[in-house]
Scaffold this motif. Structure first.
Motif, PDB file in Angstrom:
ATOM      1  N   ASP A  54      25.818  10.199 -16.153  1.00  0.00           N
ATOM      2  CA  ASP A  54      25.710  11.272 -17.130  1.00  0.00           C
ATOM      3  C   ASP A  54      26.423  12.510 -16.579  1.00  0.00           C
ATOM      4  N   PRO A  55      27.472  12.992 -17.251  1.00  0.00           N
ATOM      5  CA  PRO A  55      28.283  14.078 -16.677  1.00  0.00           C
ATOM      6  C   PRO A  55      27.485  15.334 -16.339  1.00  0.00           C
ATOM      7  N   TYR A  56      26.567  15.737 -17.216  1.00  0.00           N
ATOM      8  CA  TYR A  56      25.796  16.958 -16.939  1.00  0.00           C
ATOM      9  C   TYR A  56      24.895  16.769 -15.725  1.00  0.00           C
ATOM     10  N   GLN A  57      24.224  15.629 -15.641  1.00  0.00           N
ATOM     11  CA  GLN A  57      23.347  15.396 -14.502  1.00  0.00           C
ATOM     12  C   GLN A  57      24.138  15.263 -13.203  1.00  0.00           C
ATOM     13  N   VAL A  58      25.302  14.652 -13.279  1.00  0.00           N
ATOM     14  CA  VAL A  58      26.147  14.563 -12.089  1.00  0.00           C
ATOM     15  C   VAL A  58      26.595  15.956 -11.644  1.00  0.00           C
ATOM     16  N   LEU A  59      26.961  16.808 -12.591  1.00  0.00           N
ATOM     17  CA  LEU A  59      27.370  18.175 -12.264  1.00  0.00           C
ATOM     18  C   LEU A  59      26.225  18.925 -11.588  1.00  0.00           C
ATOM     19  N   VAL A  60      25.035  18.845 -12.170  1.00  0.00           N
ATOM     20  CA  VAL A  60      23.881  19.542 -11.592  1.00  0.00           C
ATOM     21  C   VAL A  60      23.569  18.986 -10.208  1.00  0.00           C
ATOM     22  N   ARG A  61      23.597  17.680 -10.088  1.00  0.00           N
ATOM     23  CA  ARG A  61      23.323  17.069  -8.778  1.00  0.00           C
ATOM     24  C   ARG A  61      24.324  17.546  -7.732  1.00  0.00           C
TER      25      ARG A  61
ATOM     26  N   TYR B  27      12.625  18.841 -17.134  1.00  0.00           N
ATOM     27  CA  TYR B  27      13.590  19.352 -18.113  1.00  0.00           C
ATOM     28  C   TYR B  27      14.717  18.325 -18.250  1.00  0.00           C
ATOM     29  N   PRO B  28      14.595  17.397 -19.190  1.00  0.00           N
ATOM     30  CA  PRO B  28      15.443  16.200 -19.197  1.00  0.00           C
ATOM     31  C   PRO B  28      16.873  16.371 -19.695  1.00  0.00           C
ATOM     32  N   ASP B  29      17.214  17.513 -20.312  1.00  0.00           N
ATOM     33  CA  ASP B  29      18.577  17.648 -20.818  1.00  0.00           C
ATOM     34  C   ASP B  29      19.068  19.081 -20.662  1.00  0.00           C
ATOM     35  N   ILE B  30      20.308  19.290 -21.035  1.00  0.00           N
ATOM     36  CA  ILE B  30      20.943  20.588 -20.814  1.00  0.00           C
ATOM     37  C   ILE B  30      20.254  21.716 -21.579  1.00  0.00           C
ATOM     38  N   TYR B  31      19.755  21.417 -22.771  1.00  0.00           N
ATOM     39  CA  TYR B  31      19.088  22.453 -23.559  1.00  0.00           C
ATOM     40  C   TYR B  31      17.773  22.867 -22.906  1.00  0.00           C
ATOM     41  N   ALA B  32      17.028  21.895 -22.400  1.00  0.00           N
ATOM     42  CA  ALA B  32      15.762  22.200 -21.738  1.00  0.00           C
ATOM     43  C   ALA B  32      15.990  23.010 -20.472  1.00  0.00           C
ATOM     44  N   VAL B  33      17.014  22.644 -19.718  1.00  0.00           N
ATOM     45  CA  VAL B  33      17.318  23.380 -18.484  1.00  0.00           C
ATOM     46  C   VAL B  33      17.758  24.805 -18.804  1.00  0.00           C
ATOM     47  N   ALA B  34      18.605  24.957 -19.802  1.00  0.00           N
ATOM     48  CA  ALA B  34      19.105  26.289 -20.150  1.00  0.00           C
ATOM     49  C   ALA B  34      17.986  27.222 -20.599  1.00  0.00           C
ATOM     50  N   ASP B  35      16.959  26.672 -21.236  1.00  0.00           N
ATOM     51  CA  ASP B  35      15.851  27.494 -21.744  1.00  0.00           C
ATOM     52  C   ASP B  35      14.688  27.604 -20.767  1.00  0.00           C
ATOM     53  N   ALA B  36      14.741  26.882 -19.664  1.00  0.00           N
ATOM     54  CA  ALA B  36      13.616  26.860 -18.723  1.00  0.00           C
ATOM     55  C   ALA B  36      13.505  28.187 -17.976  1.00  0.00           C
ATOM     56  N   PRO B  37      12.287  28.617 -17.671  1.00  0.00           N
ATOM     57  CA  PRO B  37      12.114  29.823 -16.844  1.00  0.00           C
ATOM     58  C   PRO B  37      12.762  29.620 -15.478  1.00  0.00           C
ATOM     59  N   ILE B  38      13.472  30.617 -15.020  1.00  0.00           N
ATOM     60  CA  ILE B  38      14.189  30.508 -13.759  1.00  0.00           C
ATOM     61  C   ILE B  38      13.241  30.200 -12.607  1.00  0.00           C
ATOM     62  N   GLU B  39      12.001  30.761 -12.682  1.00  0.00           N
ATOM     63  CA  GLU B  39      11.038  30.522 -11.611  1.00  0.00           C
ATOM     64  C   GLU B  39      10.634  29.053 -11.537  1.00  0.00           C
ATOM     65  N   GLU B  40      10.553  28.397 -12.695  1.00  0.00           N
ATOM     66  CA  GLU B  40      10.181  26.985 -12.715  1.00  0.00           C
ATOM     67  C   GLU B  40      11.304  26.119 -12.145  1.00  0.00           C
ATOM     68  N   ILE B  41      12.539  26.460 -12.478  1.00  0.00           N
ATOM     69  CA  ILE B  41      13.670  25.718 -11.913  1.00  0.00           C
ATOM     70  C   ILE B  41      13.692  25.886 -10.395  1.00  0.00           C
TER      71      ILE B  41
ATOM     72  N   THR C 255      16.945  16.879  -7.661  1.00  0.00           N
ATOM     73  CA  THR C 255      17.517  16.434  -8.937  1.00  0.00           C
ATOM     74  C   THR C 255      16.473  15.712  -9.775  1.00  0.00           C
ATOM     75  N   ASN C 256      15.755  14.792  -9.157  1.00  0.00           N
ATOM     76  CA  ASN C 256      14.722  14.058  -9.888  1.00  0.00           C
ATOM     77  C   ASN C 256      13.611  14.981 -10.365  1.00  0.00           C
ATOM     78  N   ASN C 257      13.205  15.924  -9.517  1.00  0.00           N
ATOM     79  CA  ASN C 257      12.173  16.886  -9.922  1.00  0.00           C
ATOM     80  C   ASN C 257      12.592  17.635 -11.182  1.00  0.00           C
ATOM     81  N   LEU C 258      13.831  18.122 -11.180  1.00  0.00           N
ATOM     82  CA  LEU C 258      14.308  18.942 -12.293  1.00  0.00           C
ATOM     83  C   LEU C 258      14.353  18.164 -13.590  1.00  0.00           C
TER      84      LEU C 258
END
Length: 211
Positions: A27-34, A57-71, A50-53
């Motif tokens: 998955d290109p987005y997950q590979v980029l994040v990893r 937050y399973p996709d790009i939209y969830a990650v983009a909207d996630a609180p920075i502290e949680e990430i 990577t697995n924790n994240l």
């Protein structure tokens, strides 16, 4: 034996020892994040972060909207988690706003993303898109010089040399094979030349090159 014949024989033997790994089903987005998470940390820390994240937050939209502290909490095993969390959120938002939530396939477009250099872009090209490219990390840089294929000081120089000398059909598997080789046998300190599958083809083992 010509240079190309030697290089092909080296990778033939490595293929007999190591199995090419898959990374998050390409998955290109997950590979980029990893790859962003992998900077300046060990593979096992990268995998955990990577697995924790993506479990939370399973996709790009969830990650983009996630609180920075949680990430930050989720990726903490990867180290430099504040910087990496901010980078991941920023890149995610740019991809959504400017690229339709898709990771661009072209090197020039990927390099426009903040914090994405040639190594990261090449990792995505190879591991996500399975296109020919050569990601040069510390293992690839070190081993290329030990083998005598390169005589370079910087990874960027090594990439250019490998692109010139290594047949293109070997590029996709090159990084994964050399990383596994570098982690198990051709280590930075104390390389295990006595059990190396390509010792007779290596200039380091023959004493031609210094450390």
């Amino acid at each position: 034996m010509s240079d190309e014949e030697r290089i092909r024989e080296i990778f033939k033997r490595l293929n007999e020892v190591y199995t090419i790994r898959t990374f998050l089903d390409h998955d290109p987005y997950q590979v980029l994040v990893r790859t962003i998470l992998s900077q300046r940390t060990r593979d096992e820390n990268t995998d955990q972060a990577t697995n924790n994240l993506f479990e939370v937050y399973p996709d790009i939209y969830a990650v983009a909207d996630a609180p920075i502290e949680e990430i930050q909490k989720l990726i903490k095993p990867a180290g430099f988690y504040r910087v990496k969390a901010a980078r991941i959120k920023e890149v995610s938002r740019i991809l959504i706003d400017q690229y339709g939530a898709e990771v661009p396939r072209e090197m020039d477009e990927m390099l426009k993303l903040p914090g994405v250099g040639r190594k990261t872009a090449n990792c995505v090209i190879v591991f996500a898109f399975q296109d020919a490219a050569i990601p040069v990390d510390t293992h690839v840089h070190r081993i290329s010089n030990r083998w005598g294929i390169a005589d370079t000081k910087e990874p960027e120089e090594t990439e250019l040399v490998l692109m010139e000398k290594v047949p293109k059909d070997l590029w996709v598997d090159l990084n994964d094979l050399m990383v596994q080789f570098g982690q198990t046998i051709c280590r930075p300190i104390g390389p295990q030349c006595d059990r190396c599958p390509i010792h007779d083809l290596c200039e380091y083992d023959l004493g031609v090159l210094g450390e």
